[in-house]
Design an enzyme around this catalytic site. Sequence first.
Site: not given
Length: 230
Positions: A100-102, A181, A184
């Site tokens: 998962l992204d930060k 991503h 997003k």
Amino acid sequence: MIRLDKYLAEAGVGTRSQVKKAIRDGHVKINGEIAKHADIKVDEDHDIVQFDDEEVWFSEFVYIMLNKPQGYISASRGWDPNVIDLIAEPFRNLFPVGRLDKDTEGLLLITNDGQLAHELLSPKKQIEKEYYTEISVPLNDEDIGKIRNGITWHEETYRPAEYKKISDYSCTLTVTEGKYHEIKRMIQALGSEVTYLKRIRMKNLVLDEALKPGEYRFLSEEELNDLKAV
Ligand code: URA
């Protein structure tokens, strides 16, 4: 067969040195007899190991559901701050299943079972991942049609995804690939921006809403069996 101190440490009783001391102090029994030496070999399928008269179950693998908080990197130790440092258990070789992204929150499975991780991450398996998503600009019907039919953006294609509206500024999106991503970029392709992202489901494993960001628990047997079922 496995050494008694390793058995106890991997079952989560304590660190290797803590369990050695516990054995010396007479806290540990094998088949009802006090075990005095850390290097005794245990048959993990047949022997009954007790710590202070409570049975200790050994499992080669551990499966942890973490509600990943924002600000943590989905990587093993070595990156700072990383999700594995949130797990205060004496297990080694743990890693997150996928990334998962930060700044993304939510469901992250942490394990040392490479085979299961491989199955869940294999592009061929098209495992569903569902995200609660907040956005800066509402989507129109045309945008939603694009999500449902697949999006091509900056020479990258995103497979059809499921969209469920919650409000003008929030929805859930279910994707079956794990591109960098992904959510997003899909939302950006439609002229909006993700302002908050939280994974709430992977296959049939649903994030336990009782877990606050940064908290975790072990999977139940039922959750694990469901996750392993084809
Ligand atoms: N899609 C994203 O854009 N970010 C994540 O962390 C997960 C899916």
